[in-house]
Enzyme design. Structure first.
Site, short mmCIF file in Angstrom:
data_model
loop_
_atom_site.label_atom_id
_atom_site.label_comp_id
_atom_site.label_asym_id
_atom_site.label_seq_id
_atom_site.Cartn_x
_atom_site.Cartn_y
_atom_site.Cartn_z
N GLU A 26 10.33 0.14 10.31
CA GLU A 26 11.29 1.17 10.13
C GLU A 26 10.54 2.69 10.52
O GLU A 26 9.82 2.91 9.75
CB GLU A 26 11.95 1.21 8.76
CG GLU A 26 13.30 1.95 8.63
CD GLU A 26 13.21 3.18 8.55
OE1 GLU A 26 13.15 4.15 9.44
OE2 GLU A 26 13.21 3.87 7.25
N GLU A 66 10.31 14.22 16.65
CA GLU A 66 10.60 14.22 15.26
C GLU A 66 9.74 15.29 14.78
O GLU A 66 8.37 15.21 14.81
CB GLU A 66 10.16 12.94 14.46
CG GLU A 66 10.63 12.89 13.21
CD GLU A 66 10.59 11.22 12.67
OE1 GLU A 66 9.62 10.36 12.83
OE2 GLU A 66 11.50 11.06 11.86
N CYS A 101 13.28 10.07 7.71
CA CYS A 101 13.30 9.46 8.92
C CYS A 101 14.77 9.65 9.67
O CYS A 101 14.90 9.76 10.98
CB CYS A 101 13.10 8.01 9.03
SG CYS A 101 13.76 6.99 7.41
N LYS A 160 1.00 -1.19 -0.04
CA LYS A 160 -0.05 0.05 -0.23
C LYS A 160 0.77 1.17 0.12
O LYS A 160 1.48 1.57 1.04
CB LYS A 160 -0.92 0.01 1.29
CG LYS A 160 -1.97 1.11 1.18
CD LYS A 160 -2.36 1.59 2.26
CE LYS A 160 -1.82 2.41 3.27
NZ LYS A 160 -1.63 3.69 2.98
#
Lengths: 271, 486
Positions: B264, B396, B298, B190
């Protein structure tokens, strides 16, 4: 003349290199051939203390020379032999030999298209909570302990009350084979309760299951709870066979380093 | 220390537009790719060009039935075709994919920049070539699986359910597909709901090269579709790249299923610059670490740790370099920093800049160009005077925002770098070799760049520790997540 009376051992927990009673003050009664033993019932606070000791000890343990870690595991084998636990002694000796070899098998030098020496090495995951199926006996405990520590981790062994006699022997062997305090903790109690306590802790990196120690419901709850802290789950379902390097690798993390080999390239790589 | 005859760069670099003009075909309506065929769906939503706000296409969201059809197609393909296929033959199909991606690389790059907002310079020179190389690398593993784990027997797992993010749509697809397919697994993947276009084109490539139907299936949609996919009983593997929050939900939802999971997740990478670094190169690395892909990375070097004695000098150089960055049209070949992928993400970034300011940080922004009047853009931003307890040093941000901290000793640098729940990546800059090794090895993370940042290679394993997830993608270590070892 009266027959000599045996001197009984008092079962205790082994935390931070000390034999301590549970702060709970509670015990779990276990019927054995010699009579009733009262194993300490490890509490949430015992496990929190154990985790703090484990966390503090782990970096220094991992930083020791691999040869030295191997010699300490070998020494554990010597102590176990002296207690008549030959099979467990053999297992400690087997894993002792991996200490300075497994890295060579699990590391890679990666040929990247850039002016870097790129290598992947293994690093411990950190603190491991190992829950041991009592059916696997002393061997299961030593397998869990050796697999975790040979990879540079510290470990909390969660042991069922019915294994308290072996757990006490193992703790005595650990205490007399030069292990730095805090690398190995042994906590007795009811496994489902101990795992429930561990699920509430934030600082456990991996849950290791040796044998099939938990019923399905408790195992599922532990897996779900582990998601909160992205806790890894590793199984050693059959500890009668020593963990393979591939299985030991699951108790480690791969760390990749791009080491500059020529003039620094800044950010602009040759893609 | 500003040089005495500093060029005034801001506004001095007006360049004529240099737009990339390769024509691309975008179908007005995107369905799904199931069992080798493009199929229509329902529940449409728009995918927009973030640089203009224009709607690029209508996209269908797959429901439980469509996901089920895709998974069953994958399962059939695994059992009947792809699993039993000779490894060398599987490899040759993957080599064809790599080659065809290279041939259609400019189309892929243009689509990626239109849909995602990243500069064409990056999609053209980084994303697309790396994605093709990933297929090329793992193609070579397909006939060598018996050597992957010496002394053990390995087998593919079966159907892999994969969910990927919007920051590197094509590259993440390649990272997920290539190792899975090489080892004989089949896939339902997806793409992110805001970036479905390059996945569509890659499916055309699959048809062109003769990938058997059902080996790769693509279902479009948002979180609900991902939930159907991850929760489907057939897949034996779940691979996810995205936020730590969603990763935790996936891990909890797969508990007890026996599915092999790799995650991840997020990061808060520290980029450590010592006084004895090659400072100008370190400036370039810092720029690349945080402004590459608008900071939607990331592993971004979102915490700059500067040795105190050179902090002022380094910041001067960094600010001068930032003043040359061209923010604007992603399809302009001169653009350095493109568009923010979505309105939602832009708001997140703006929110964090406000939080930083409220917690005492000084905000500094620079660029060579004014922000375009249309579209979603954010200026390259420094948050100065940040310390380790600030929100902007802990969470983040996922945008072009760099939190700057200082340190005095290597030990302090290591402590500060490791003082995070995350553990994905770090950078270290020094010309002193012993320090470079010592610090690189002491950092608690999955990837370290020593005198570099944001470098990727198919042969180099990538992935994090702690709240950045587990499992590796790339290299030999990237095989394990898709193999059963006995």
């Amino acid at each position: 003349m009266t027959a000599r009376l045996a001197v009984w051992r008092t079962p205790k927990l082994y935390i931070g290199g000390q034999f301590v009673r549970s702060e709970s003050g509670q015990t779990v009664a276990v019927a054995t051939a010699e009579g009733i033993l009262h194993a300490c019932r490890g509490s949430r606070k015992d496990l929190r203390d154990a985790t703090e000791h484990a966390r503090a000890a782990q970096p220094k343990w991992a930083a020791r020379a691999a040869l030295n870690r191997g010699q300490i595991l070998y020494r554990l084998g010597e102590m176990l032999e002296g207690r008549g636990a030959g099979e467990a002694a053999d297992r400690a000796v087997h894993h002792a030999g991996w200490a300075d070899k497994v890295t060579a098998l699990l590391s890679t030098l990666n040929p990247v298209s850039a002016t870097y020496v790129n290598y992947t090495m293994i690093r411990p995951v950190g603190v491991i909570a190992a829950v041991v199926d009592p059916a696997t006996g002393m061997l299961g405990m030593v397998e869990a302990l050796a697999a975790a520590t040979v990879m540079g981790n510290s470990v909390l062994l969660l042991v069922a009350a019915e294994s308290v006699d072996d757990a006490t022997t193992l703790a005595e062997c650990i205490a007399t084979s030069d292990w730095p305090a805090g690398v190995v903790q042994i906590v007795t109690g009811t496994l489902s309760e101990l795992v429930g306590h561990v699920n509430g802790l934030d600082d456990i990196d991996t849950l290791l299951r040796v044998g099939t120690p938990l019923d399905a419901e408790v195992a599922l709850a532990a897996e779900q709870a582990g998601a909160r802290t992205i806790r890894r789950l590793v199984d050693l379902p059959n500890p009668s066979i020593p963990a393979t390097p591939e299985q030991l690798g699951r108790l480690a993390e791969a760390k990749t380093v791009w080491m500059s080999a020529y003039e620094p390239q800044g950010g602009a790589a040759s893609y | 220390m500003t040089p005495p005859h500093e060029l005034r760069l801001s506004g001095a670099l007006d360049l004529a537009p240099a737009p990339e003009r390769t024509p691309v075909h975008i179908p007005p309506r995107l369905g799904h790719f199931i069992d080798g065929a493009f199929v229509d769906g329902s529940d449409t939503f728009d995918t927009i060009n973030p640089a203009t706000g224009d709607v690029l296409a209508k996209v269908c969201a797959a429901g439980a039935e469509e996901v089920d059809a895709a998974v069953r197609a994958a399962d059939r393909a695994f059992r009947e075709v792809w699993g039993p296929m000779d490894g060398a033959a599987r490899g040759k199909v993957l080599y064809r994919i790599a080659r065809r991606m290279q041939e259609r690389s400019r189309e892929l790059a243009v689509l990626e920049s239109m849909d995602n907002g990243k500069p064409i310079r990056e999609s053209r020179d980084v994303d697309v070539p790396l994605a093709a190389n990933h297929f090329f690398y793992y193609a070579g593993w397909a006939d060598k699986l018996s050597y992957a784990v010496p002394g053990r027997t390995v087998r593919p797992l079966g159907v892999a359910a994969q969910v990927i993010p919007w920051n590197f749509p094509l590259l993440m697809m390649a990272w997920k597909l290539a190792p899975a397919l090489a080892m004989g697994n089949t896939v339902v993947i997806k793409p992110a709901e805001t970036t479905p276009l390059t996945a569509r084109l890659l499916c055309e490539v699959f048809q062109e090269v003769g990938l058997p139907p059902g080996v790769v299936n693509v279902v479009n949609g948002a979180g609900a579709t991902g939930g159907h996919l991850v929760g489907h009983p057939i897949p034996r593997k779940v691979a996810f790249t995205g936020s730590t929050g969603v990763g935790k939900r996936i891990l909890a939802s797969t508990a007890g299923s026996g599915k092999k999971v790799t995650l991840e997740l997020g990061g808060k990478g520290a980029n450590i610059v010592f006084a004895d670094a090659a400072l100008d190169q370190a400036v370039e690395g810092t720029i690349n670490g945080i402004f590459f892909n608008q900071g939607h990375v990331c592993c971004a070097g979102s915490r700059l740790l500067l040795e105190e004695s050179v902090a002022a000098d380094f910041l001067g150089r960094l600010q001068r370099r930032m003043s040359t960055l061209r923010v604007g049209d992603p399809l302009d070949k001169n653009t350095d920093v493109g568009a923010i992928n979505s309105e939602r993400q832009l708001k997140v970034i703006q929110h964090y800049v406000d939080v930083g300011r409220n917690e005492g940080a000084t905000v500094w922004q620079g660029s060579a160009t004014a922000l375009p009047k249309r579209g979603l853009f954010h200026l390259p931003t420094l948050l100065l005077d940040v310390d380790s307890t600030c929100t902007v040093a802990r969470e983040e941000i996922f945008g072009p925002v760099l939190s700057v901290l200082t340190f005095r000793t290597p030990d302090e640098a290591i402590k500060k770098a490791n003082d995070t729940e995350y553990g994905l990546s770090c950078g270290v800059w020094t010309e002193k070799t012993s320090k470079l090794f010592e610090v690189s090895h002491a950092l608690n993370c999955g990837v370290v760049w020593a005198n570099g940042y944001n470098l990727f290679d198919p042969a180099s394993p990538f992935g994090g520790v702690r709240h950045s997830g587990f499992g590796r993608e790339g290299g030999l270590a990237g095989l394990a997540p898709y193999l059963e070892v006995t």
